[in-house]
Design a protein around this motif. Structure first.
Motif, PDB file in Angstrom:
ATOM      1  N   ARG A 294      -0.062  -5.328  49.899  1.00  9.29           N
ATOM      2  CA  ARG A 294      -0.624  -6.204  48.866  1.00  9.29           C
ATOM      3  C   ARG A 294      -0.978  -5.447  47.590  1.00  9.29           C
ATOM      4  O   ARG A 294      -1.640  -5.990  46.704  1.00  9.29           O
ATOM      5  N   GLY A 295      -0.559  -4.198  47.504  1.00 13.45           N
ATOM      6  CA  GLY A 295      -0.791  -3.427  46.288  1.00 13.45           C
ATOM      7  C   GLY A 295      -2.180  -2.869  46.144  1.00 13.45           C
ATOM      8  O   GLY A 295      -2.596  -2.481  45.043  1.00 13.45           O
ATOM      9  N   ILE A 296      -2.930  -2.803  47.246  1.00 10.33           N
ATOM     10  CA  ILE A 296      -4.282  -2.233  47.202  1.00 10.33           C
ATOM     11  C   ILE A 296      -4.435  -1.170  48.291  1.00 10.33           C
ATOM     12  O   ILE A 296      -5.304  -1.259  49.157  1.00 10.33           O
ATOM     13  N   PRO A 297      -3.566  -0.156  48.282  1.00  9.54           N
ATOM     14  CA  PRO A 297      -3.679   0.889  49.309  1.00  9.54           C
ATOM     15  C   PRO A 297      -5.063   1.517  49.285  1.00  9.54           C
ATOM     16  O   PRO A 297      -5.615   1.780  48.212  1.00  9.54           O
ATOM     17  N   PRO A 298      -5.673   1.734  50.436  1.00  8.14           N
ATOM     18  CA  PRO A 298      -7.055   2.202  50.481  1.00  8.14           C
ATOM     19  C   PRO A 298      -7.263   3.583  49.842  1.00  8.14           C
ATOM     20  O   PRO A 298      -6.428   4.483  49.989  1.00  8.14           O
ATOM     21  N   LEU A 299      -8.394   3.710  49.177  1.00  8.72           N
ATOM     22  CA  LEU A 299      -8.881   4.989  48.669  1.00  8.72           C
ATOM     23  C   LEU A 299      -9.971   5.466  49.622  1.00  8.72           C
ATOM     24  O   LEU A 299     -10.970   4.761  49.833  1.00  8.72           O
ATOM     25  N   ILE A 300      -9.787   6.624  50.232  1.00  7.33           N
ATOM     26  CA  ILE A 300     -10.783   7.184  51.146  1.00  7.33           C
ATOM     27  C   ILE A 300     -11.718   8.085  50.344  1.00  7.33           C
ATOM     28  O   ILE A 300     -11.262   9.027  49.687  1.00  7.33           O
ATOM     29  N   ILE A 301     -13.020   7.792  50.392  1.00  6.65           N
ATOM     30  CA  ILE A 301     -13.979   8.622  49.670  1.00  6.65           C
ATOM     31  C   ILE A 301     -14.924   9.305  50.658  1.00  6.65           C
ATOM     32  O   ILE A 301     -15.138   8.833  51.770  1.00  6.65           O
ATOM     33  N   ASN A 302     -15.460  10.436  50.216  1.00  6.46           N
ATOM     34  CA  ASN A 302     -16.318  11.254  51.074  1.00  6.46           C
ATOM     35  C   ASN A 302     -15.632  11.526  52.405  1.00  6.46           C
ATOM     36  O   ASN A 302     -16.253  11.518  53.467  1.00  6.46           O
ATOM     37  N   GLY A 303     -14.307  11.752  52.332  1.00  6.77           N
ATOM     38  CA  GLY A 303     -13.498  11.915  53.533  1.00  6.77           C
ATOM     39  C   GLY A 303     -14.031  12.988  54.456  1.00  6.77           C
ATOM     40  O   GLY A 303     -14.266  14.119  54.040  1.00  6.77           O
ATOM     41  N   ARG A 304     -14.221  12.617  55.709  1.00  4.53           N
ATOM     42  CA  ARG A 304     -14.784  13.533  56.699  1.00  4.53           C
ATOM     43  C   ARG A 304     -13.942  13.470  57.963  1.00  4.53           C
ATOM     44  O   ARG A 304     -13.597  12.393  58.446  1.00  4.53           O
ATOM     45  N   ILE A 305     -13.605  14.620  58.511  1.00  3.67           N
ATOM     46  CA  ILE A 305     -12.827  14.698  59.745  1.00  3.67           C
ATOM     47  C   ILE A 305     -13.600  15.546  60.757  1.00  3.67           C
ATOM     48  O   ILE A 305     -13.896  16.711  60.503  1.00  3.67           O
ATOM     49  N   SER A 306     -13.929  14.943  61.892  1.00  3.94           N
ATOM     50  CA  SER A 306     -14.624  15.691  62.939  1.00  3.94           C
ATOM     51  C   SER A 306     -13.621  16.505  63.747  1.00  3.94           C
ATOM     52  O   SER A 306     -12.410  16.268  63.700  1.00  3.94           O
ATOM     53  N   THR A 307     -14.135  17.461  64.488  1.00  2.00           N
ATOM     54  CA  THR A 307     -13.273  18.286  65.340  1.00  2.00           C
ATOM     55  C   THR A 307     -12.531  17.423  66.354  1.00  2.00           C
ATOM     56  O   THR A 307     -11.343  17.629  66.633  1.00  2.00           O
TER      57      THR A 307
END
Length: 427
Positions: free
Chosen positions: A153-166
């Motif tokens: 729909r032309g609104i690909p998500p923007l991930i902010i404060n991206g955090r990845i756990s182990t």
């Protein structure tokens, strides 16, 4: 609409679609149970993608899983709404407690809806009704079907404060493929640290999409009145904040083992709905317990006060002599130590701070918190700090000093989101 003109959409893998379909009966059962527990039948309906009749149209849409993520988003949403007051804002959460924080902190600014389950029908119902103009996802919510539908729909998500756990970095193969497709359908990942950026790259994010902006939780709270606006509930107390099962009993037991003093122990559980069960266990240890949700008064004989209410954590932290962070004495991963640090509080954590390891290391390296190895060491440290105002003062000063360089991080995120969400008016 985000600025991605020729966006190539990556389809969701069949393994994930099959697994999601198999898990739906379980998901429906869990949703029904939560709806019944919280007396919110809209929870079940909205998880299936049905929207309430007054859902906003073409909103700026933010998703935050629960309480901590919502609280971190509040200053950013307020700042962006000030740029374009006419643009409606929608915040989705997964938990009812997150919904309550939206209602309290963003009343008159944002509407709330529960995030639909990650199935094609539920996601399409939600997007067909709301038609967001921009999608902003907080931290680590990677939902492949949702991301693919948004990209279509032309609104690909923007991930902010991206955090990845182990744990997230070591998924099963089918889940790794699903994460990769979700990240392929995002427009950008604004990571909170270089380590998190590397984690997103490991999961399959394109290098050109990932950048390090910083941890928005390092930004100072905008509404300091929440911590100082009401009188303290007691002249001197220790706050055990965001505690989990077993921690309340263990901390209470060591507290009661110390000689009675002018200090009070205040326990604020992570999930206030556990209040009755916690109160029953505490009263097995002592009768000197008062419960906030029951309207109990703090009497001279009271040793423990159970603050089983929602939305008062900042106030409780603001007046505490020192803060013991819950979720860190069991293998849960801890909770956000930056909240009490911004308020200049002396902080003690347990050994299990895996989910906030960088924040803990930052404060510990500056001498702004004590990380103890267990309950025995906690008992000793509590006694030492309560008996030594000068040592507490050093911790408080160090906390304020180490966080001072991050005062501009909110503005950085505000500009980054505004650049991606072109439906927002510019200043």
């Amino acid at each position: 609409m985000t600025g991605n003109g020729n966006f190539q959409i990556t389809p969701v893998g069949w393994r994930y679609r099959w697994m999601a379909a198999m898990l739906m009966p379980f998901a429906l059962a869990v949703s029904a149970r939560l709806a019944l527990r919280h007396r919110q039948w809209r929870y079940l309906a909205e998880r299936l993608g049905w929207c309430h009749s007054d859902a906003p149209h073409r909103p700026l849409w933010f998703h935050a899983a629960s309480v901590g993520e919502v609280l971190a988003l509040v200053p950013l949403i307020r700042a962006l709404q000030a740029r374009d007051p006419a643009r409606p804002v929608l915040v989705t959460t997964v938990t009812p407690t997150g919904a309550e924080i939206v209602a309290r902190q963003l009343a008159g600014i944002a509407s709330h809806q529960y995030l639909p389950w990650d199935t094609p029908r539920a996601v399409r119902r939600f997007l067909d009704k709301t038609r967001p103009c921009c999608t902003v996802i907080m931290e680590t919510e990677l939902w492949p079907t949702l991301y693919a539908e948004c990209a279509c729909r032309g609104i690909p998500p923007l991930i902010i404060n991206g955090r990845i756990s182990t744990r997230t970095q070591r998924p099963r193969r089918w889940l790794r493929d699903a994460y990769r497709s979700a990240l392929a359908n995002s427009c950008a990942v604004l990571a909170r640290s270089p380590a998190d950026a590397e984690g997103f790259l490991t999961l399959g994010a394109a290098a050109g999409k990932v950048s390090v902006v910083g941890n928005i939780k390092l930004a100072p709270p905008v509404n300091t009145a929440a911590s100082t606006g009401k009188p303290a509930l007691h002249s001197s107390y220790v706050l055990a904040a965001s505690t989990h099962e077993d921690e309340e009993q263990r901390i209470a037991r060591l507290w009661l083992a110390q000689p009675k003093s002018e200090h009070l122990l205040v326990i604020a559980p992570r999930h206030p709905q556990r209040g009755p069960a916690i109160a029953a266990r505490l009263r097995q240890l002592t009768s000197a317990v008062a419960v906030r949700s029951q309207g109990d008064r703090i009497e001279p004989a009271t040793r423990i006060y159970l603050a089983d209410t929602l939305g008062e954590m900042q106030w409780l932290m603001g007046h505490a002599k020192l803060v013991v962070m819950g979720g860190s004495f069991i293998p849960h991963g801890g909770h956000n130590v930056l909240e009490p640090a911004h308020l200049g509080k002396a902080i003690i954590t347990g050994p299990h701070m895996d989910n906030f390891s960088e924040e803990t290391a930052l404060l510990a390296s500056a001498g702004a918190l004590y990380q103890v190895r267990g309950y025995s060491e906690l008992e000793t440290t509590l006694a030492e700090l309560l008996g030594n105002a000068a040592r507490r003062g050093k911790l408080e000063l160090a906390a304020r000093h180490v966080l001072a360089p991050f005062n501009s991080i909110l503005g950085t995120y505000e500009d980054a989101v505004a650049a991606h969400c072109r439906c927002l008016k510019t200043r």
